[in-house]
Design a protein around this motif. Structure first.
Motif, PDB file in Angstrom:
ATOM      1  N   TYR A 198      45.194  60.462 -50.686  1.00 57.87           N
ATOM      2  CA  TYR A 198      44.061  60.337 -49.771  1.00 57.87           C
ATOM      3  C   TYR A 198      44.170  61.353 -48.631  1.00 57.87           C
ATOM      4  CZ  TYR A 198      42.919  55.772 -51.861  1.00 57.87           C
ATOM      5  OH  TYR A 198      42.578  54.751 -52.722  1.00 57.87           O
ATOM      6  N   VAL A 199      45.372  61.474 -48.080  1.00 54.53           N
ATOM      7  CA  VAL A 199      45.578  62.384 -46.950  1.00 54.53           C
ATOM      8  C   VAL A 199      45.430  63.830 -47.402  1.00 54.53           C
ATOM      9  CG1 VAL A 199      47.235  63.190 -45.239  1.00 54.53           C
ATOM     10  CG2 VAL A 199      47.017  60.745 -45.699  1.00 54.53           C
ATOM     11  N   ARG A 200      46.005  64.181 -48.555  1.00 53.89           N
ATOM     12  CA  ARG A 200      45.870  65.554 -49.061  1.00 53.89           C
ATOM     13  C   ARG A 200      44.400  65.878 -49.314  1.00 53.89           C
ATOM     14  NH1 ARG A 200      48.058  69.109 -47.813  1.00 53.89           N
ATOM     15  NH2 ARG A 200      50.146  68.733 -48.635  1.00 53.89           N
ATOM     16  N   HIS A 201      43.657  64.925 -49.854  1.00 52.85           N
ATOM     17  CA  HIS A 201      42.227  65.142 -50.123  1.00 52.85           C
ATOM     18  C   HIS A 201      41.476  65.420 -48.824  1.00 52.85           C
ATOM     19  CE1 HIS A 201      38.616  64.967 -52.476  1.00 52.85           C
ATOM     20  NE2 HIS A 201      38.128  63.935 -51.817  1.00 52.85           N
ATOM     21  N   ALA A 202      41.704  64.582 -47.830  1.00 52.32           N
ATOM     22  CA  ALA A 202      41.026  64.756 -46.544  1.00 52.32           C
ATOM     23  C   ALA A 202      41.466  66.039 -45.852  1.00 52.32           C
ATOM     24  CB  ALA A 202      41.283  63.544 -45.657  1.00 52.32           C
ATOM     25  N   ASP A 203      42.767  66.329 -45.869  1.00 49.77           N
ATOM     26  CA  ASP A 203      43.272  67.553 -45.242  1.00 49.77           C
ATOM     27  C   ASP A 203      42.651  68.796 -45.886  1.00 49.77           C
ATOM     28  OD1 ASP A 203      44.892  66.103 -43.543  1.00 49.77           O
ATOM     29  OD2 ASP A 203      46.768  66.566 -44.589  1.00 49.77           O
ATOM     30  N   SER A 204      42.459  68.746 -47.194  1.00 49.91           N
ATOM     31  CA  SER A 204      41.872  69.890 -47.903  1.00 49.91           C
ATOM     32  C   SER A 204      40.423  70.107 -47.487  1.00 49.91           C
ATOM     33  CB  SER A 204      41.962  69.671 -49.418  1.00 49.91           C
ATOM     34  OG  SER A 204      43.304  69.515 -49.819  1.00 49.91           O
ATOM     35  N   ILE A 205      39.707  69.017 -47.300  1.00 53.92           N
ATOM     36  CA  ILE A 205      38.311  69.131 -46.876  1.00 53.92           C
ATOM     37  C   ILE A 205      38.229  69.617 -45.434  1.00 53.92           C
ATOM     38  CG2 ILE A 205      36.141  67.866 -46.575  1.00 53.92           C
ATOM     39  CD1 ILE A 205      37.067  65.985 -48.827  1.00 53.92           C
ATOM     40  N   VAL A 206      39.184  69.200 -44.601  1.00 53.40           N
ATOM     41  CA  VAL A 206      39.261  69.733 -43.234  1.00 53.40           C
ATOM     42  C   VAL A 206      39.457  71.246 -43.287  1.00 53.40           C
ATOM     43  CG1 VAL A 206      40.723  69.874 -41.178  1.00 53.40           C
ATOM     44  CG2 VAL A 206      40.040  67.645 -42.067  1.00 53.40           C
ATOM     45  N   ALA A 207      40.338  71.705 -44.193  1.00 48.11           N
ATOM     46  CA  ALA A 207      40.594  73.141 -44.312  1.00 48.11           C
ATOM     47  C   ALA A 207      39.335  73.901 -44.717  1.00 48.11           C
ATOM     48  CB  ALA A 207      41.713  73.390 -45.322  1.00 48.11           C
ATOM     49  N   LEU A 208      38.425  73.232 -45.410  1.00 46.91           N
ATOM     50  CA  LEU A 208      37.127  73.823 -45.755  1.00 46.91           C
ATOM     51  C   LEU A 208      36.118  73.704 -44.617  1.00 46.91           C
ATOM     52  CD1 LEU A 208      36.788  72.496 -49.424  1.00 46.91           C
ATOM     53  CD2 LEU A 208      37.249  74.861 -48.733  1.00 46.91           C
ATOM     54  N   LYS A 209      36.557  73.067 -43.519  1.00 46.35           N
ATOM     55  CA  LYS A 209      35.737  72.876 -42.315  1.00 46.35           C
ATOM     56  C   LYS A 209      34.484  72.031 -42.588  1.00 46.35           C
ATOM     57  CE  LYS A 209      37.404  77.166 -40.220  1.00 46.35           C
ATOM     58  NZ  LYS A 209      38.489  76.462 -39.512  1.00 46.35           N
ATOM     59  N   GLN A 210      34.637  71.078 -43.497  1.00 47.90           N
ATOM     60  CA  GLN A 210      33.556  70.133 -43.806  1.00 47.90           C
ATOM     61  C   GLN A 210      33.960  68.777 -43.222  1.00 47.90           C
ATOM     62  OE1 GLN A 210      30.597  71.325 -45.505  1.00 47.90           O
ATOM     63  NE2 GLN A 210      31.714  73.143 -44.805  1.00 47.90           N
ATOM     64  N   PHE A 211      33.811  68.658 -41.912  1.00 46.81           N
ATOM     65  CA  PHE A 211      34.445  67.556 -41.190  1.00 46.81           C
ATOM     66  C   PHE A 211      33.791  66.197 -41.455  1.00 46.81           C
ATOM     67  CE2 PHE A 211      35.360  71.402 -38.640  1.00 46.81           C
ATOM     68  CZ  PHE A 211      36.738  71.406 -38.795  1.00 46.81           C
ATOM     69  N   ARG A 212      32.502  66.174 -41.712  1.00 46.19           N
ATOM     70  CA  ARG A 212      31.853  64.884 -41.994  1.00 46.19           C
ATOM     71  C   ARG A 212      32.432  64.280 -43.274  1.00 46.19           C
ATOM     72  NH1 ARG A 212      27.442  63.494 -44.989  1.00 46.19           N
ATOM     73  NH2 ARG A 212      26.796  65.670 -45.238  1.00 46.19           N
ATOM     74  N   HIS A 213      32.555  65.087 -44.296  1.00 45.48           N
ATOM     75  CA  HIS A 213      33.147  64.597 -45.543  1.00 45.48           C
ATOM     76  C   HIS A 213      34.627  64.273 -45.353  1.00 45.48           C
ATOM     77  CE1 HIS A 213      29.765  65.220 -48.292  1.00 45.48           C
ATOM     78  NE2 HIS A 213      29.481  66.309 -47.597  1.00 45.48           N
ATOM     79  N   ALA A 214      35.310  65.050 -44.526  1.00 48.71           N
ATOM     80  CA  ALA A 214      36.728  64.784 -44.271  1.00 48.71           C
ATOM     81  C   ALA A 214      36.916  63.436 -43.601  1.00 48.71           C
ATOM     82  CB  ALA A 214      37.325  65.895 -43.400  1.00 48.71           C
ATOM     83  N   ALA A 215      36.034  63.124 -42.637  1.00 48.98           N
ATOM     84  CA  ALA A 215      36.137  61.826 -41.957  1.00 48.98           C
ATOM     85  C   ALA A 215      35.993  60.686 -42.959  1.00 48.98           C
ATOM     86  CB  ALA A 215      35.070  61.722 -40.866  1.00 48.98           C
ATOM     87  N   GLU A 216      35.056  60.810 -43.881  1.00 52.07           N
ATOM     88  CA  GLU A 216      34.876  59.765 -44.905  1.00 52.07           C
ATOM     89  C   GLU A 216      36.116  59.658 -45.786  1.00 52.07           C
ATOM     90  OE1 GLU A 216      32.465  57.525 -45.097  1.00 52.07           O
ATOM     91  OE2 GLU A 216      31.684  58.423 -43.260  1.00 52.07           O
ATOM     92  N   ALA A 217      36.734  60.797 -46.090  1.00 47.69           N
ATOM     93  CA  ALA A 217      37.940  60.780 -46.927  1.00 47.69           C
ATOM     94  C   ALA A 217      39.103  60.114 -46.202  1.00 47.69           C
ATOM     95  CB  ALA A 217      38.304  62.211 -47.331  1.00 47.69           C
ATOM     96  N   TYR A 218      39.258  60.402 -44.921  1.00 45.67           N
ATOM     97  CA  TYR A 218      40.316  59.732 -44.151  1.00 45.67           C
ATOM     98  C   TYR A 218      40.058  58.225 -44.066  1.00 45.67           C
ATOM     99  CZ  TYR A 218      42.393  64.110 -42.398  1.00 45.67           C
ATOM    100  OH  TYR A 218      43.025  65.323 -42.283  1.00 45.67           O
ATOM    101  N   LYS A 219      38.791  57.830 -43.928  1.00 48.97           N
ATOM    102  CA  LYS A 219      38.468  56.405 -43.861  1.00 48.97           C
ATOM    103  C   LYS A 219      38.915  55.683 -45.131  1.00 48.97           C
ATOM    104  CE  LYS A 219      34.326  55.185 -42.242  1.00 48.97           C
ATOM    105  NZ  LYS A 219      32.873  55.296 -41.932  1.00 48.97           N
ATOM    106  N   ARG A 220      38.738  56.327 -46.269  1.00 47.91           N
ATOM    107  CA  ARG A 220      39.176  55.719 -47.535  1.00 47.91           C
ATOM    108  C   ARG A 220      40.683  55.491 -47.518  1.00 47.91           C
ATOM    109  NH1 ARG A 220      37.345  59.016 -52.627  1.00 47.91           N
ATOM    110  NH2 ARG A 220      38.235  57.212 -53.699  1.00 47.91           N
ATOM    111  N   GLY A 221      41.415  56.464 -47.004  1.00 50.03           N
ATOM    112  CA  GLY A 221      42.862  56.312 -46.925  1.00 50.03           C
ATOM    113  C   GLY A 221      43.274  55.230 -45.953  1.00 50.03           C
TER     114      GLY A 221
END
Length: 330
Positions: free
Chosen positions: A185-208
């Protein structure tokens, strides 16, 4: 060098950059187009389906985006609803393959290749490690630790698109096997942060963070418990203003600074959230109070992030949720 890269189309450019060392990829500063495009495709196809729910093209596009992000159940549903076509048949087949359907797994061989990959990873030989992990997946496509390790290789190589994809698959397979793997979960969210897509990253962190959700400690004051139950009932009925009032009464009984009041502040924050923009400052204050009283209570962070999302401060929301995972997993 840069003139060569600029002359390529975007997919050739991505493949070229993915083959570079991490240092050079970082120097180039190029965000992989595929990951960003897929996240945007997910959003645009959702919008199209709101306007026209049965749009086969939009269903197919959303299915592809979901498959890329690791939401294989959602992808398969979209492909099935999109109707038959050559493109749909291929996309559906790829989705089933990613699920591991029809594969005769050789767990021992996959594990052996994983261990070889781990040794290379520890030596920071990320490309060679990725080769071993890729081979392991040919023997067991459902091995979520291998999928996450492969994602970590890509992340270290600066390929955040593939890191997003394979960590998303790792999350899905870990959930299917009922052993949610927090690192994925954390790797998924961190990867999306690296793509600078923060709205999707926030949702990914919430899942974790939901993997770490634990029941709060019980209240000490019987009157506080009584008011909390009244508030919970009002909340379920949709009377959020009255619910907030009774959560406040419960806080008065339990004590404004009592650690056990964290759940009351978080619940009142949720009631304020449903009242929308007018209650942002009150809701954030309550979320902060919950965090301060119980730093390992996930719902305080969750409420704070939800208000930041309401304010469209997605980067700050992602940071709060990442911190929450760190604190609550201690």
């Amino acid at each position: 060098f840069f003139s060569i890269v600029s002359s390529m189309n975007r997919f050739q450019k991505q493949a070229f950059i993915n083959g570079l060392d991490a240092e050079l990829a970082t120097l180039r500063g190029d965000i992989q187009c595929e990951g960003v495009d897929m996240l945007k495709l997910f959003d645009s196809s959702n919008q199209a389906l709101q306007a026209s729910p049965g749009d086969a093209g939009a269903l197919l596009r959303r299915g592809k985006a979901r498959a890329f992000l690791g939401d294989l159940d959602g992808a398969l549903k979209d492909f099935d609803e999109a109707g038959s076509s050559a493109e749909q048949t291929m996309a559906r087949s790829q989705c089933l393959h990613a699920m591991g359907r029809g594969m005769q797994a050789d767990s021992a061989k996959a594990e052996s290749l994983k261990e070889a990959g781990n040794r290379l990873f520890q030596s920071k030989e990320f490309k060679q490690a990725a080769d071993q992990y890729t081979q392991a997946l040919q023997h067991d496509a459902t091995h979520f630790k291998v999928l996450n390790n492969l994602a970590s290789c890509y992340f270290n190589l600066g390929d955040y698109s593939n890191a997003t994809h394979f960590s998303g698959l790792a999350v899905w397979h870990s959930e299917q096997q009922r052993t949610p793997f927090l690192k994925a979960y954390v790797r998924h969210a961190d990867s999306i942060v690296a793509l600078k897509q923060f709205r999707h990253a926030a949702e990914a962190y919430k899942r974790g963070l939901r993997c770490l959700k634990k029941p709060p400690p019980p209240l000490n004051n019987p009157e506080a418990e009584k008011e909390k139950e009244i508030a919970n009932g009002l909340y379920k009925q949709g009377d959020w203003a009255e619910a907030a009032t009774h959560y406040g009464l419960a806080i008065n009984h339990e004590g404004a600074r009592a650690p056990t009041s964290a759940v009351l502040y978080a619940n009142r924050s949720a009631a304020y959230l449903l009242k929308g923009l007018a209650k942002i400052s009150d809701g954030l204050n309550d979320a902060e109070a919950a965090i301060n009283l119980q730093p390992v209570y996930s719902m305080g962070y969750m409420r704070k992030a939800e208000f930041l999302i309401l304010k469209e401060d997605y980067e700050a929301a992602a940071e709060v949720l990442k911190m929450a995972i760190k604190m609550c997993d201690a």
